[in-house]
Design an enzyme around this catalytic site. Structure first.
Site, mmCIF file in Angstrom:
data_model
loop_
_atom_site.group_PDB
_atom_site.id
_atom_site.type_symbol
_atom_site.label_atom_id
_atom_site.label_comp_id
_atom_site.label_asym_id
_atom_site.label_seq_id
_atom_site.Cartn_x
_atom_site.Cartn_y
_atom_site.Cartn_z
ATOM 1 C CB CYS A 250 -0.900 0.052 1.244
ATOM 2 S SG CYS A 250 -1.921 -1.419 1.496
ATOM 3 N NE ARG B 19 -4.414 2.002 2.243
ATOM 4 C CZ ARG B 19 -4.358 1.430 3.457
ATOM 5 N NH1 ARG B 19 -5.287 1.687 4.359
ATOM 6 N NH2 ARG B 19 -3.389 0.577 3.734
ATOM 7 C CG ASN C 184 1.836 -6.255 4.285
ATOM 8 O OD1 ASN C 184 1.377 -6.981 5.157
ATOM 9 N ND2 ASN C 184 2.809 -6.641 3.471
#
Length: 325
Positions: A2, A16, A79
């Site tokens: 991400c 995001r 992540n």
């Protein structure tokens, strides 16, 4: 994988890209002020700041991927597989499960400074939401409407809260190394470079954009960190909300992952499932998806923020084409 980015353009924007190989059924979720937030090891919050963001809901609990609160604080979990490390519950600590951290911070912090105080005694506890929903390895970015930003990482060394001067976060490696890596790109610029390589040789400028020749363009997290930071730092400022949120989504698009380019298993590809951005001052949450490039908006202040039940909006995935004839 991400990418999260902040953007200043009069107001302050935060959001995001969510990059995964599977859609988790997320929706836009508003947690109003009187929706009780339950925590495994911390006291429940019966009254708190209202929150809006992208989330899945399980057992009436909002599992936020990212969100913003009514006070202008935004937070996203990305992540961090490998470096991420969660600890057993520790006596004397504020023990917070990783899936609780976004609502825990956004429910109580009106600024990054207040978020840092909440984290000063925190322990990210190794607690799963359920047997079917294991704790995801994450790190987090927190930003507010003043422009302040921090990165939060729980590793084997403990919990670290780093000031984030660029307002960007991707994935591995640990944040200090990501920042140090930017030094390798000091010469990258929007303008064509001067010939300092061989000043006495006529080296032609054969193309526009030579100043960005060494800007990375891979799907990997280090490349995205560099590319997103460069794009954000040189993004224009618009004269309206529409211009600014459009510019914001163009920043995210610079590191968008298209289908078919990032194989994470045989014939399985990670891609940008959705992109979102919020005006931290106005409380407006914008998003678009891989299937639907139209920008959609949900204004939290148009809802009853004194309610006691979650408010949800399904994600609009159908592409809308403007037929001009």
């Amino acid at each position: 994988m991400c990418t999260s980015v902040t953007y200043t353009a009069g107001d302050y924007y935060f959001g995001r890209n969510l990059d995964l190989e599977v859609n988790l059924g997320q929706e836009v979720v508003i947690t109003p002020r009187n929706k009780t937030l339950e925590f495994r090891e911390m006291p429940n919050l019966e009254h708190h700041y209202a929150i809006i963001g992208m989330s899945i809901v399980r057992d009436d609990y909002p599992l936020y991927f990212d969100g913003v609160n009514e006070k202008g604080v935004g937070m996203a979990g990305l992540n961090f597989d490998g470096p991420a490390h969660y600890f057993p519950v520790q006596e004397g600590k504020d023990n917070i499960a990783s899936f609780e951290l976004v609502p825990y911070i956004l429910a109580a912090a009106s600024s990054v400074a207040e978020a840092k105080k909440l984290l000063s005694n925190a322990n990210i506890a190794n607690i799963n939401f359920s047997d079917k929903l294991q704790a995801a390895p994450l790190h987090w970015i927190i930003a507010d409407k003043t422009g302040a930003s921090v990165t939060v990482e729980s590793t084997a060394k403990g919990l670290n809260v780093y000031d984030n001067p660029v307002g960007v976060l991707t994935n591995n490696p640990e944040f200090p190394r990501q920042l140090l890596n930017l030094s390798n790109y000091r010469s990258v610029a929007p303008a064509n470079p001067a010939n300092v390589f061989a000043p006495n040789v006529d080296l032609p400028v054969y193309s526009r954009g030579l100043g960005t020749h060494f800007l990375p363009g891979g799907m990997d997290s280090e490349s995205r960190f560099v590319k997103a930071t460069f794009t954000k730092m040189h993004a224009p400022v618009g004269n309206s909300e529409v211009e600014n949120i459009t510019n914001y989504f163009h920043i995210l698009q610079s590191v968008e992952q298209q289908k078919g380019l990032d194989e994470v298993a045989p014939n399985t590809f990670e891609y940008t499932i959705y992109s979102d951005g919020s005006n931290l001052k106005k409380g407006i949450f914008y998003y678009k998806t891989y299937e639907n490039s139209q920008i959609n908006a949900v204004d939290m202040h148009k809802e009853d923020l004194e309610a006691s039940e979650l408010i949800t909006y399904p994600v609009q995935n159908k592409q809308i084409i403007n037929q001009q004839n």
